[in-house]
Design a protein around this motif. Structure first.
Motif, PDB file in Angstrom:
ATOM      1  N   ARG A  37      31.121  33.558  -7.570  1.00 32.33           N
ATOM      2  CA  ARG A  37      32.543  33.281  -7.911  1.00 32.33           C
ATOM      3  C   ARG A  37      33.325  32.860  -6.600  1.00 32.33           C
ATOM      4  O   ARG A  37      34.024  31.946  -6.344  1.00 32.33           O
ATOM      5  N   ASP A  38      33.078  33.884  -5.583  1.00 31.05           N
ATOM      6  CA  ASP A  38      33.662  33.597  -4.195  1.00 31.05           C
ATOM      7  C   ASP A  38      32.643  33.873  -3.415  1.00 31.05           C
ATOM      8  O   ASP A  38      32.028  34.797  -3.189  1.00 31.05           O
ATOM      9  N   THR A  39      32.565  32.677  -2.557  1.00 29.93           N
ATOM     10  CA  THR A  39      31.308  32.811  -1.572  1.00 29.93           C
ATOM     11  C   THR A  39      32.015  32.471  -0.195  1.00 29.93           C
ATOM     12  O   THR A  39      32.989  31.742   0.014  1.00 29.93           O
ATOM     13  N   TYR A  40      31.117  32.905   0.846  1.00 26.46           N
ATOM     14  CA  TYR A  40      31.298  32.573   2.215  1.00 26.46           C
ATOM     15  C   TYR A  40      30.201  31.481   2.581  1.00 26.46           C
ATOM     16  O   TYR A  40      29.134  31.743   2.790  1.00 26.46           O
ATOM     17  N   MET A  41      30.764  30.321   2.813  1.00 33.17           N
ATOM     18  CA  MET A  41      29.889  29.043   3.114  1.00 33.17           C
ATOM     19  C   MET A  41      29.767  28.962   4.692  1.00 33.17           C
ATOM     20  O   MET A  41      30.717  28.667   5.235  1.00 33.17           O
ATOM     21  N   VAL A  42      28.649  29.159   5.264  1.00 31.76           N
ATOM     22  CA  VAL A  42      28.362  29.220   6.761  1.00 31.76           C
ATOM     23  C   VAL A  42      27.978  27.600   7.128  1.00 31.76           C
ATOM     24  O   VAL A  42      26.731  27.365   6.848  1.00 31.76           O
ATOM     25  N   MET A  43      28.531  27.114   7.875  1.00 29.18           N
ATOM     26  CA  MET A  43      28.413  25.943   8.682  1.00 29.18           C
ATOM     27  C   MET A  43      28.171  26.025  10.123  1.00 29.18           C
ATOM     28  O   MET A  43      29.359  25.889  10.617  1.00 29.18           O
TER      29      MET A  43
ATOM     30  N   VAL B 196      33.961  39.909  10.318  1.00 26.04           N
ATOM     31  CA  VAL B 196      33.861  40.746   9.238  1.00 26.04           C
ATOM     32  C   VAL B 196      34.823  39.792   7.948  1.00 26.04           C
ATOM     33  O   VAL B 196      35.970  39.226   8.412  1.00 26.04           O
ATOM     34  N   VAL B 197      33.779  39.571   6.726  1.00 21.91           N
ATOM     35  CA  VAL B 197      34.475  38.739   5.869  1.00 21.91           C
ATOM     36  C   VAL B 197      34.450  39.542   4.596  1.00 21.91           C
ATOM     37  O   VAL B 197      33.595  40.036   4.242  1.00 21.91           O
ATOM     38  N   THR B 198      35.626  39.769   3.825  1.00 17.20           N
ATOM     39  CA  THR B 198      35.871  40.653   3.031  1.00 17.20           C
ATOM     40  C   THR B 198      36.225  39.598   1.505  1.00 17.20           C
ATOM     41  O   THR B 198      36.461  38.467   1.532  1.00 17.20           O
ATOM     42  N   GLN B 199      36.155  40.137   0.381  1.00 14.08           N
ATOM     43  CA  GLN B 199      36.610  39.790  -0.955  1.00 14.08           C
ATOM     44  C   GLN B 199      35.610  38.392  -1.123  1.00 14.08           C
ATOM     45  O   GLN B 199      36.215  37.489  -1.631  1.00 14.08           O
ATOM     46  N   ILE B 200      34.316  38.473  -1.133  1.00 15.96           N
ATOM     47  CA  ILE B 200      33.455  37.685  -1.455  1.00 15.96           C
ATOM     48  C   ILE B 200      32.189  38.267  -2.259  1.00 15.96           C
ATOM     49  O   ILE B 200      32.269  39.472  -2.102  1.00 15.96           O
ATOM     50  N   ASP B 201      31.602  37.594  -2.908  1.00 16.07           N
ATOM     51  CA  ASP B 201      30.299  38.002  -3.740  1.00 16.07           C
ATOM     52  C   ASP B 201      28.957  37.563  -3.230  1.00 16.07           C
ATOM     53  O   ASP B 201      28.030  37.720  -3.630  1.00 16.07           O
ATOM     54  N   SER B 202      29.106  36.469  -2.391  1.00 19.67           N
ATOM     55  CA  SER B 202      28.049  35.647  -2.079  1.00 19.67           C
ATOM     56  C   SER B 202      28.168  34.919  -0.696  1.00 19.67           C
ATOM     57  O   SER B 202      29.371  34.786   0.011  1.00 19.67           O
ATOM     58  N   VAL B 203      26.867  34.572   0.035  1.00 15.51           N
ATOM     59  CA  VAL B 203      27.105  34.017   1.367  1.00 15.51           C
ATOM     60  C   VAL B 203      26.068  32.658   1.067  1.00 15.51           C
ATOM     61  O   VAL B 203      24.908  33.120   0.603  1.00 15.51           O
ATOM     62  N   VAL B 204      26.419  31.508   1.389  1.00 18.05           N
ATOM     63  CA  VAL B 204      25.520  30.612   1.425  1.00 18.05           C
ATOM     64  C   VAL B 204      25.659  29.879   2.972  1.00 18.05           C
ATOM     65  O   VAL B 204      26.620  29.395   3.326  1.00 18.05           O
ATOM     66  N   PHE B 205      24.154  29.581   3.265  1.00 19.23           N
ATOM     67  CA  PHE B 205      24.210  28.843   4.769  1.00 19.23           C
ATOM     68  C   PHE B 205      23.775  27.566   4.420  1.00 19.23           C
ATOM     69  O   PHE B 205      22.940  27.175   3.673  1.00 19.23           O
ATOM     70  N   LEU B 206      24.710  26.650   5.087  1.00 22.90           N
ATOM     71  CA  LEU B 206      24.579  25.145   4.994  1.00 22.90           C
ATOM     72  C   LEU B 206      23.988  24.549   6.421  1.00 22.90           C
ATOM     73  O   LEU B 206      24.540  25.258   7.583  1.00 22.90           O
ATOM     74  N   SER B 207      23.113  23.883   6.546  1.00 25.55           N
ATOM     75  CA  SER B 207      22.758  23.229   7.814  1.00 25.55           C
ATOM     76  C   SER B 207      23.727  21.805   8.071  1.00 25.55           C
ATOM     77  O   SER B 207      24.250  21.120   7.134  1.00 25.55           O
ATOM     78  N   ARG B 208      23.939  21.540   9.376  1.00 20.16           N
ATOM     79  CA  ARG B 208      24.863  20.410   9.884  1.00 20.16           C
ATOM     80  C   ARG B 208      23.846  19.845  10.787  1.00 20.16           C
ATOM     81  O   ARG B 208      24.111  20.113  12.100  1.00 20.16           O
ATOM     82  N   PRO B 209      22.919  19.141  10.562  1.00 21.91           N
ATOM     83  CA  PRO B 209      21.948  18.625  11.347  1.00 21.91           C
ATOM     84  C   PRO B 209      22.556  17.661  12.693  1.00 21.91           C
ATOM     85  O   PRO B 209      22.008  17.512  13.590  1.00 21.91           O
ATOM     86  N   ASP B 210      23.626  17.039  12.220  1.00 22.47           N
ATOM     87  CA  ASP B 210      24.416  16.063  13.169  1.00 22.47           C
ATOM     88  C   ASP B 210      25.266  16.865  14.156  1.00 22.47           C
ATOM     89  O   ASP B 210      25.893  16.167  15.167  1.00 22.47           O
ATOM     90  N   ARG B 211      25.464  18.160  14.003  1.00 26.88           N
ATOM     91  CA  ARG B 211      26.220  19.032  15.057  1.00 26.88           C
ATOM     92  C   ARG B 211      25.493  20.207  15.673  1.00 26.88           C
ATOM     93  O   ARG B 211      24.715  20.770  15.044  1.00 26.88           O
TER      94      ARG B 211
END
Length: 127
Positions: free
Chosen positions: A81-87, A112-127
């Protein structure tokens, strides 16, 4: 206050191949472009997140929003429901049901990141 995200689609038109989501109620074919525009139009950036992005020089292009939408769908499929998206070296706390970017962080400043229930890693190939 939550403001709608402004973005520009820069891809060629493609057709959805099959499935009921590929047609309208009148039987017209729905393009992939239209399906993605509809999905991305629902994204919002909170006032706080917009301020943090501007302050930290964080920008997102249409490819980034598409990647975030795909990641959101995958995370929701697993019950998030509440995720941390890493780019790369930045991350976004996102409330998935409302597709709202709550805040934007630089890993160098915040470890430190709080109040999340998941982490998703996204790739940024152009950066």
């Amino acid at each position: 206050m939550i403001d709608p995200v402004s973005w520009t689609w820069q891809s060629a038109e493609a057709r959805v191949r099959s499935g009921s989501s590929g047609t309208t109620s009148s039987g017209e074919a729905v393009s992939f472009r239209q399906a993605m525009q509809d999905a991305l139009a629902s994204w919002r950036v909170s006032h706080h997140a917009g301020h943090r992005m501007a302050e930290r020089g964080i920008t997102l292009d249409s490819a980034d929003w598409v990647a975030m939408e795909r990641a959101a769908q995958q995370a929701e499929a697993k019950g998030a429901r509440d995720t941390y998206m890493v780019m790369g070296d930045v991350g976004f706390v996102v409330h998935l049901p409302s597709r709202t970017v709550v805040t934007a962080l630089s890993h160098q400043e915040h470890s430190v990141v709080t109040q999340i229930d998941s982490v998703v890693f996204l790739s940024r190939p152009d950066r």
